[in-house]
Write a protein that holds these residues in place. Structure first.
Motif, mmCIF file in Angstrom:
data_model
loop_
_atom_site.group_PDB
_atom_site.id
_atom_site.type_symbol
_atom_site.label_atom_id
_atom_site.label_comp_id
_atom_site.label_asym_id
_atom_site.label_seq_id
_atom_site.Cartn_x
_atom_site.Cartn_y
_atom_site.Cartn_z
ATOM 1 N N MET A 237 21.889 -94.627 29.303
ATOM 2 C CA MET A 237 20.923 -94.433 30.388
ATOM 3 C C MET A 237 21.507 -94.919 31.713
ATOM 4 O O MET A 237 21.313 -96.067 32.131
ATOM 5 N N ILE A 238 22.239 -94.036 32.356
ATOM 6 C CA ILE A 238 22.805 -94.314 33.672
ATOM 7 C C ILE A 238 21.966 -93.589 34.704
ATOM 8 O O ILE A 238 21.805 -92.363 34.636
ATOM 9 N N ASP A 239 21.433 -94.314 35.646
ATOM 10 C CA ASP A 239 20.602 -93.704 36.679
ATOM 11 C C ASP A 239 21.455 -92.772 37.527
ATOM 12 O O ASP A 239 22.502 -93.168 38.058
ATOM 13 N N PRO A 240 21.063 -91.492 37.667
ATOM 14 C CA PRO A 240 21.823 -90.566 38.507
ATOM 15 C C PRO A 240 21.954 -91.033 39.945
ATOM 16 O O PRO A 240 22.872 -90.627 40.661
ATOM 17 N N TRP B 94 25.495 -90.261 41.943
ATOM 18 C CA TRP B 94 26.789 -90.174 41.290
ATOM 19 C C TRP B 94 27.416 -88.806 41.500
ATOM 20 O O TRP B 94 28.636 -88.683 41.625
ATOM 21 N N TYR B 95 26.593 -87.761 41.540
ATOM 22 C CA TYR B 95 27.101 -86.403 41.693
ATOM 23 C C TYR B 95 27.806 -86.241 43.033
ATOM 24 O O TYR B 95 28.890 -85.648 43.116
ATOM 25 N N GLY C 168 20.397 -79.695 43.103
ATOM 26 C CA GLY C 168 21.348 -79.225 42.100
ATOM 27 C C GLY C 168 21.613 -77.739 42.233
ATOM 28 O O GLY C 168 20.926 -77.026 42.958
ATOM 29 N N GLY C 169 22.624 -77.294 41.510
ATOM 30 C CA GLY C 169 22.943 -75.878 41.516
ATOM 31 C C GLY C 169 24.238 -75.577 42.246
ATOM 32 O O GLY C 169 24.217 -75.153 43.405
ATOM 33 N N PHE D 88 27.584 -85.128 33.048
ATOM 34 C CA PHE D 88 27.159 -85.911 31.888
ATOM 35 C C PHE D 88 26.160 -86.984 32.310
ATOM 36 O O PHE D 88 25.124 -87.175 31.662
ATOM 37 N N ILE D 89 26.463 -87.703 33.386
ATOM 38 C CA ILE D 89 25.561 -88.748 33.876
ATOM 39 C C ILE D 89 24.201 -88.163 34.240
ATOM 40 O O ILE D 89 23.153 -88.766 33.984
#
Length: 277
Positions: free
Chosen positions: A10-13, A25-26, A103-104, A152-153
């Motif tokens: 459980m890593i917070d995005p 993170w993205y 996203g996207g 993945f995160i």
């Protein structure tokens, strides 16, 4: 939960949040990928042992290219997702096209964006377009690696249901254990492809044959992505095409064929040029 399934870490995005400002993170993956790829390209052009008498850009040329590359990746990646993966939705909701924070992004769109800016930048600077493509190709797996780790995160683009011991139960993927297909892609499109291109560029010095590394990247990515598509769940609103193919396959398989053509052409062209001298 099946006994062999691995719980999702459980890593917070969102890494850090300051009121309405959130650092994800993205976004950091994109930044890290671009910066490390840039430095790798700079170090490569400054390594005189790799070039012999082959004309190549300077470190300053690469420095100036970073902003162009960023625009090509982001704009191309977003437009690629809109066109290839969800065009009906965005035609009905055109204001959502700019909402990249939701996203996207599509790799194939980012690739096309990079090709466009590489062509324009090379012409503007009087540089060899194929050499610039080669440099971008050997550095691209760095960004792909970080991008897939971020997928993945974010618990997105996960794989099909499986009973392998390393299966992961994703928080938004239902109770079934699934292939961590994002990590497969990080390993194949990122780490392995980087090592292969590193071997070709530094051991076999194929930067001296412009175009070969660009074609090799296309072959390597196309094969890796097509392989992983057998384990990755296709986008729900697209599903399987013709009952078997995914959109990722249809966009990646032509890359293999195009890459082979480029490699054969580049090797032949460089051989002919060498014989003519």
């Amino acid at each position: 939960m099946p006994l062999l399934a691995i719980p999702f870490p459980m890593i917070d995005p969102v890494l850090i949040e300051f009121g309405p400002l959130a650092i994800r993170w993205y976004a950091l993956a994109y930044i890290a990928g671009i910066l490390l790829a840039w430095r790798y390209m700079v170090v490569t052009v400054r390594n005189t042992n790799l070039w012999s008498k082959t004309a190549h850009p300077t470190g300053t040329d690469i420095d100036d290219f970073v902003m162009w590359a960023t625009l090509g990746i982001v704009l191309g990646g977003r437009l690629g997702y809109v066109l290839f993966y969800n065009l009906p939705y965005y035609l009905a909701n055109p204001t959502e096209i700019l909402a990249v924070w939701q996203g996207g992004m599509a790799f194939h769109g980012g690739l096309l964006g990079m090709i466009v800016v590489l062509f324009i930048y090379s012409r503007a600077r009087g540089l060899s377009g194929w050499t610039m493509f080669d440099l971008a190709a050997i550095a691209a797996p760095i960004g792909l690696f970080f991008g897939r780790i971020a997928n993945f995160i974010n618990s997105e683009l996960w794989g099909r249901v499986t009973d392998v011991p390393w299966a992961v139960v994703f928080p938004n993927g239902g109770p079934e254990p699934r292939h961590p297909s994002q990590l497969y892609e990080a390993a194949l499109e990122g780490a392995l492809l980087f090592l292969v291109l590193r071997l070709l560029s530094h051991r076999f010095k194929l930067l001296q044959k412009p175009g070969v590394l660009a074609g090799s990247f296309a072959i390597g990515y196309g094969l890796a992505r097509t392989f992983v598509e057998f384990y990755r769940v296709p986008d729900a609103h697209i599903g399987y095409l013709s009952g078997f193919f995914t959109m990722g396959m249809l966009l990646s398989l032509p890359m293999v064929l195009i890459g082979i053509v480029i490699v054969v052409w580049a090797l032949k062209r460089n051989t002919e040029n060498k014989e003519a001298k």
